[in-house]
Design an enzyme around this catalytic site. Structure first.
Site, mmCIF file in Angstrom:
data_model
loop_
_atom_site.group_PDB
_atom_site.id
_atom_site.type_symbol
_atom_site.label_atom_id
_atom_site.label_comp_id
_atom_site.label_asym_id
_atom_site.label_seq_id
_atom_site.Cartn_x
_atom_site.Cartn_y
_atom_site.Cartn_z
ATOM 1 N N ASP A 26 -14.189 -4.053 -3.712
ATOM 2 C CA ASP A 26 -13.403 -3.493 -2.600
ATOM 3 C C ASP A 26 -14.291 -2.702 -1.636
ATOM 4 O O ASP A 26 -15.295 -2.125 -2.035
ATOM 5 C CB ASP A 26 -12.301 -2.582 -3.164
ATOM 6 C CG ASP A 26 -11.232 -2.278 -2.120
ATOM 7 O OD1 ASP A 26 -11.051 -3.094 -1.203
ATOM 8 O OD2 ASP A 26 -10.581 -1.219 -2.232
ATOM 9 N N HIS A 43 -17.085 -8.926 4.738
ATOM 10 C CA HIS A 43 -16.915 -9.930 3.673
ATOM 11 C C HIS A 43 -18.209 -10.728 3.504
ATOM 12 O O HIS A 43 -18.630 -11.015 2.387
ATOM 13 C CB HIS A 43 -15.761 -10.881 4.002
ATOM 14 C CG HIS A 43 -14.424 -10.187 4.072
ATOM 15 N ND1 HIS A 43 -14.029 -9.261 3.133
ATOM 16 C CD2 HIS A 43 -13.392 -10.296 4.964
ATOM 17 C CE1 HIS A 43 -12.809 -8.820 3.461
ATOM 18 N NE2 HIS A 43 -12.410 -9.412 4.557
ATOM 19 N N LEU A 137 -24.652 -16.951 -18.549
ATOM 20 C CA LEU A 137 -23.545 -16.119 -18.057
ATOM 21 C C LEU A 137 -22.338 -16.973 -17.633
ATOM 22 O O LEU A 137 -22.509 -18.022 -17.005
ATOM 23 C CB LEU A 137 -24.035 -15.316 -16.842
ATOM 24 C CG LEU A 137 -22.989 -14.462 -16.115
ATOM 25 C CD1 LEU A 137 -22.637 -13.227 -16.938
ATOM 26 C CD2 LEU A 137 -23.497 -14.055 -14.727
HETATM 27 C C1 IPE Z 1 -8.007 -5.770 -4.225
HETATM 28 O O1 IPE Z 1 -8.366 -5.093 -3.064
HETATM 29 C C2 IPE Z 1 -8.252 -7.231 -4.071
HETATM 30 C C3 IPE Z 1 -9.648 -7.658 -4.000
HETATM 31 C C4 IPE Z 1 -10.706 -6.899 -4.033
HETATM 32 C C5 IPE Z 1 -9.847 -9.071 -3.924
HETATM 33 P P1 IPE Z 1 -7.311 -4.733 -1.943
HETATM 34 O O2 IPE Z 1 -8.064 -4.068 -0.863
HETATM 35 O O3 IPE Z 1 -6.509 -5.927 -1.570
HETATM 36 O O4 IPE Z 1 -6.353 -3.709 -2.699
HETATM 37 P P2 IPE Z 1 -5.356 -2.623 -2.116
HETATM 38 O O5 IPE Z 1 -4.468 -3.335 -1.130
HETATM 39 O O6 IPE Z 1 -6.154 -1.552 -1.451
HETATM 40 O O7 IPE Z 1 -4.620 -2.089 -3.300
HETATM 41 C C1 IPE Z 2 -12.230 -6.343 -0.477
HETATM 42 O O1 IPE Z 2 -12.531 -5.623 0.655
HETATM 43 C C2 IPE Z 2 -12.250 -7.829 -0.214
HETATM 44 C C3 IPE Z 2 -10.929 -8.472 -0.253
HETATM 45 C C4 IPE Z 2 -9.815 -7.891 -0.552
HETATM 46 C C5 IPE Z 2 -10.896 -9.881 0.084
HETATM 47 P P1 IPE Z 2 -11.396 -5.156 1.672
HETATM 48 O O2 IPE Z 2 -11.276 -6.190 2.720
HETATM 49 O O3 IPE Z 2 -10.149 -4.828 0.955
HETATM 50 O O4 IPE Z 2 -12.064 -3.852 2.266
HETATM 51 P P2 IPE Z 2 -11.317 -2.499 2.652
HETATM 52 O O5 IPE Z 2 -10.619 -2.007 1.434
HETATM 53 O O6 IPE Z 2 -10.372 -2.813 3.764
HETATM 54 O O7 IPE Z 2 -12.443 -1.597 3.074
HETATM 55 MG MG MG Z 3 -9.446 -3.091 0.148
#
Ligand code: IPE
Ligand code: IPE
Ligand code: MG
Length: 256
Positions: A26, A43, A137
């Site tokens: 995240d 990303h 792995l």
């Molecule tokens: C969880 O992150 C999903 C992934 C990392 C793929 P999100 O950014 O979607 O989670 P929330 O919405 O903050 O809970």
């Molecule tokens: C996690 O990073 C990746 C996915 C959920 C695909 P985010 O896109 O949720 O990044 P933040 O949380 O908005 O910084």
């Molecule tokens: Mg996120």
């Protein structure tokens, strides 16, 4: 004996290196926003952290790495971001699978893939086929995965067994359901890491984290590297996993 057959006693004795690490990757969006870049740049930068983490797992002797790439709830994001995420997934598969194969990594994709574009489904199938025989792995990418989805699809499979007359409802045990979950052949998650500072599960692995150790990192996923991964492993090695028993029982067991 399969990798998932070890009893919890073994886990507490050999708690130094986790066998199975799961990571909620995240913070990509915030990483990009802080640089005044579009979210998809974050990303893209995150793909490099995937490479570094896979390498670190191989070096440290982790057996299974499960990465949360796209949750069941991420469909709620803007269409453009979802499209770019799928493009990136496709590109990463095309570019990195050969290298993973050379490094003896077995790639598995977990989640409901039926919602993916046909081309991506084919690419996933080919990548899994290519690396299926690898014994190093195991790298699982959770895409369109949700812990609740996993438990629901397992419950459906068990209900179908009952309907076919293979099983009586009173014969259903925890093991019956466990066996129907994704990656039932692998050890349960020992170490659950979330980057990006949030302290929540966000519907990632639920059942198989019943006794996981949790580690929350402030680092945004694109900044996550081998040093931070080692900090997580270090924290894990300091934990006492009791599985319901007392600390005294665990110490006695270690002396024997
Ligand atoms: C969880 O992150 C999903 C992934 C990392 C793929 P999100 O950014 O979607 O989670 P929330 O919405 O903050 O809970
Ligand atoms: C996690 O990073 C990746 C996915 C959920 C695909 P985010 O896109 O949720 O990044 P933040 O949380 O908005 O910084
Ligand atoms: Mg996120």
């Amino acid at each position: 004996m399969g990798a998932g057959d070890d009893k919890s006693e073994d886990q507490s004795q050999h708690a130094k290196t986790p066998r199975h690490v799961a990571i909620v990757m995240d913070g990509n969006g915030r990483w990009a926003q802080r640089r005044n870049l579009p979210r998809h740049s974050g990303h893209r930068a995150g793909v490099e952290s995937v490479r570094v983490t896979v390498e670190a797992c191989r070096k440290r002797g982790v057996q299974v790495l499960t990465l949360f790439a796209f949750s069941s709830e991420n469909w709620n994001r803007p269409k453009e971001e979802i499209g770019l995420l799928f493009d990136l997934f496709m590109m990463a598969l095309q570019r990195d699978v050969k290298r993973l194969d050379k490094n003896n990594v077995q790639l598995r994709i977990i989640g409901d893939r039926t919602a993916f574009p046909d081309k991506l489904q084919q690419r996933i199938y080919k990548s899994e086929e290519l690396t299926a025989g690898n014994s190093g792995l195991i790298l699982q990418i959770a895409a369109n995965y949700g812990g609740r989805w996993d438990i629901t699809q397992a419950a459906k499979a068990v209900a179908e067994r009952v309907q076919r007359g293979e099983l009586q409802p009173q014969e259903i045990t925890e093991a019956t359901l466990s066996e129907a979950l994704c990656f039932a052949d692998l050890p349960e998650v020992d170490l659950f890491i979330r980057t990006g500072g949030e302290q929540r599960i966000s519907n990632f692995i639920l059942w198989q984290t019943a006794y996981s150790e949790f580690y929350f990192s402030e680092q945004l996923w694109p900044d996550f590297g081998a040093a931070e991964f080692d900090l997580a492993l270090e924290a894990f090695s300091q934990r006492e996993r009791r599985f319901g028993r007392t600390s005294e029982q665990i110490k006695e067991q270690k002396i024997q």
